[in-house]
Write an enzyme that holds these catalytic residues in place. Structure first.
Site, short mmCIF file in Angstrom:
data_model
loop_
_atom_site.label_atom_id
_atom_site.label_comp_id
_atom_site.label_asym_id
_atom_site.label_seq_id
_atom_site.Cartn_x
_atom_site.Cartn_y
_atom_site.Cartn_z
N ARG A 124 0.83 -1.22 0.00
CA ARG A 124 0.00 0.00 0.00
C ARG A 124 0.86 1.27 0.00
NH1 ARG A 124 -2.12 -3.65 -1.20
NH2 ARG A 124 -3.83 -4.77 -0.22
N SER A 178 -10.26 0.93 3.59
CA SER A 178 -9.57 0.68 4.86
C SER A 178 -9.01 1.97 5.43
CB SER A 178 -8.42 -0.31 4.66
OG SER A 178 -8.93 -1.55 4.24
N GLU A 219 -4.07 4.31 6.15
CA GLU A 219 -3.97 3.92 4.73
C GLU A 219 -4.63 4.99 3.87
OE1 GLU A 219 -4.53 -0.22 3.76
OE2 GLU A 219 -5.73 0.29 2.00
C1 LIG Z 1 -15.60 0.07 -0.36
C2 LIG Z 1 -14.12 0.24 -0.62
C3 LIG Z 1 -13.31 -0.89 -0.69
C4 LIG Z 1 -11.95 -0.75 -0.93
N1 LIG Z 1 -11.17 -1.87 -1.00
C5 LIG Z 1 -9.86 -1.75 -1.27
C6 LIG Z 1 -9.04 -2.92 -1.37
O1 LIG Z 1 -9.48 -4.05 -1.25
N2 LIG Z 1 -7.72 -2.75 -1.62
C7 LIG Z 1 -7.18 -1.51 -1.79
O2 LIG Z 1 -5.97 -1.42 -2.04
N3 LIG Z 1 -7.93 -0.39 -1.70
C8 LIG Z 1 -9.24 -0.48 -1.44
N4 LIG Z 1 -10.02 0.64 -1.34
C9 LIG Z 1 -9.38 1.98 -1.43
C10 LIG Z 1 -9.32 2.58 -2.84
O3 LIG Z 1 -10.36 2.08 -3.65
C11 LIG Z 1 -7.97 2.31 -3.49
O4 LIG Z 1 -6.92 2.84 -2.72
C12 LIG Z 1 -7.90 2.93 -4.89
O5 LIG Z 1 -6.71 2.49 -5.51
C13 LIG Z 1 -7.90 4.46 -4.85
O6 LIG Z 1 -8.05 4.91 -6.18
P1 LIG Z 1 -8.75 6.29 -6.51
O7 LIG Z 1 -8.66 6.47 -7.97
O8 LIG Z 1 -10.11 6.34 -5.94
O9 LIG Z 1 -7.76 7.28 -5.78
P2 LIG Z 1 -8.16 8.55 -4.90
O10 LIG Z 1 -8.86 8.10 -3.68
O11 LIG Z 1 -8.83 9.56 -5.75
O12 LIG Z 1 -6.71 9.07 -4.49
C14 LIG Z 1 -5.92 8.30 -3.60
C15 LIG Z 1 -4.47 8.81 -3.69
O13 LIG Z 1 -3.97 8.53 -4.98
C16 LIG Z 1 -3.53 9.73 -5.62
N5 LIG Z 1 -3.90 9.61 -7.03
C17 LIG Z 1 -5.09 9.22 -7.55
N6 LIG Z 1 -5.01 9.19 -8.89
C18 LIG Z 1 -3.76 9.56 -9.22
C19 LIG Z 1 -3.06 9.72 -10.44
N7 LIG Z 1 -3.65 9.50 -11.64
N8 LIG Z 1 -1.77 10.13 -10.41
C20 LIG Z 1 -1.15 10.38 -9.22
N9 LIG Z 1 -1.77 10.24 -8.03
C21 LIG Z 1 -3.05 9.83 -8.03
C22 LIG Z 1 -4.29 10.85 -4.92
O14 LIG Z 1 -3.59 12.07 -4.99
C23 LIG Z 1 -4.37 10.31 -3.49
O15 LIG Z 1 -3.17 10.61 -2.80
C24 LIG Z 1 -11.39 0.54 -1.11
C25 LIG Z 1 -12.21 1.67 -1.05
C26 LIG Z 1 -13.56 1.53 -0.81
C27 LIG Z 1 -14.43 2.76 -0.76
#
Ligand SMILES: Cc1cc2nc3c(=O)[nH]c(=O)nc-3n(C[C@H](O)[C@H](O)[C@H](O)COP(=O)(O)OP(=O)(O)OC[C@H]3O[C@@H](n4cnc5c(N)ncnc54)[C@H](O)[C@@H]3O)c2cc1C
Length: 294
Positions: free
Chosen positions: A160, A209, A280
């Site tokens: 992570r 998480s 996280e």
């Molecule tokens: C119900 C639920 C279940 C989940 N289960 C999991 C799981 O099983 N495993 C897991 O790992 N995560 C899980 N997550 C967390 C989340 O979905 C992941 O971390 C996902 O990868 C975040 O992606 P995002 O595009 O939504 O990023 P965001 O939440 O929009 O951003 C997260 C971080 O990434 C950075 N970021 C986003 N896009 C970019 C980009 N293109 N370039 C540079 N930086 C960027 C942002 O600046 C921020 O710091 C879960 C979330 C929810 C709501």
């Protein structure tokens, strides 16, 4: 490309809380992304990228800089041979749809992760024994110095975590996958989704998480459950009664409510298990957890 001012960020997050971005851009191509970064550079503003906001807690005061949300070709995905070629803003669900139609397996674990390709690179998202590092070939990272392709090792991917910092935008990524019949992919996804549904709140506003799992026999969720925190509520934020490592927006939660709950959870885990839980969820804007008392 239009740069908007004071855009409320809460609606771009799965928690649904947080203040405005000073500026907001939705670049649809690498040229537009360069343009947005140059705009911020000229004003000496920090830059942060958001995906689907599914791992994000935005400060109630918002973010005093430029928020970039990739769109257009930077949020699309296609299959080339045995590769998934995706924009950094491509939702994992779209990617999974494309690879399933092309009978390419290995990305099914992402069905549990409601984010984008770039968000996955940022924190090496993972589930069920796989993570981005397992399948990612390289990612296209764009910042003030230009664009370059980086391998998982160069990105510093570990549990992570990546070595990326704000201002570095994951504009695209390539994954190598293996041949797998479409029905098998469907069956794998259905199995993983059923596991997820049985263990976690799936129809609530959360940011996934809250804490990383500590090096301890108990996971973060089990530890907080043992501390009696399931259902604990501060303001509009509540620790999920289903899984103690999730915070739900029960009713008009603010970032301050979520931070107060996280601080209480860390304090209890430290008091009862001597463990310092590490968050996280990513913070955007002026947000901080109070230090643990000695
Ligand atoms: C119900 C639920 C279940 C989940 N289960 C999991 C799981 O099983 N495993 C897991 O790992 N995560 C899980 N997550 C967390 C989340 O979905 C992941 O971390 C996902 O990868 C975040 O992606 P995002 O595009 O939504 O990023 P965001 O939440 O929009 O951003 C997260 C971080 O990434 C950075 N970021 C986003 N896009 C970019 C980009 N293109 N370039 C540079 N930086 C960027 C942002 O600046 C921020 O710091 C879960 C979330 C929810 C709501």
């Amino acid at each position: 490309m239009k740069i908007e001012e004071r855009v409320a960020l809460g609606r771009f997050t799965t928690l649904g809380a947080g203040g405005p971005a000073r500026a907001f851009a939705r670049p649809e191509s690498l040229d537009q992304l360069d343009e947005a970064l140059a705009w911020a550079r000229a004003r000496e503003l920090p830059v942060a990228t958001i995906g689907l906001g599914s791992n994000l807690l935005v400060a109630d005061d918002g973010f005093d800089g430029l928020v970039v949300k990739l769109a257009g070709e930077l949020a699309d995905a296609r299959v080339e041979g045995d590769k998934l070629v995706a924009g950094g803003g491509a939702p994992n669900a779209v990617c999974l749809h494309r690879v399933r139609a092309a009978a390419l397996g290995g990305f099914e674990f992402a069905c549990a992760i409601p984010g984008t390709v770039g968000g996955g690179v940022w924190m090496n998202a993972g589930a069920y024994g796989s993570d981005w590092a397992t399948v990612l070939d390289r990612a296209l990272v764009v910042d003030d110095e230009g664009a370059r392709w980086l391998t998982p090792a160069q990105l510093g991917l570990s549990y992570r975590h990546s070595g990326l910092r704000h201002g570095q935008v994951v504009a695209g990524a390539e994954f190598t996958l293996g041949a797998l019949p479409e029905e098998q992919i469907r069956a794998n996804v259905a199995r993983l989704q059923a596991l997820r549904k049985a263990a976690q709140p799936t129809n609530k506003r959360t940011f996934g998480s809250v804490f990383k799992n500590p090096e301890h026999e108990l996971s973060a969720g089990r530890m907080l459950e043992a501390c009696g925190l399931k259902g604990h509520r501060i303001g509009g934020a509540r620790i999920s009664p289903r899984h103690a490592n999730f915070i739900e927006n029960a009713d008009g939660a603010t970032a301050a409510d979520a931070i107060a709950l996280m601080a209480e959870a860390r304090r209890r885990a430290h008091e009862e298990y001597g463990v310092e839980l590490v968050h996280e969820v990513e913070f955007l804007g002026p947000l901080e957890l109070p230090p643990l008392a000695e």
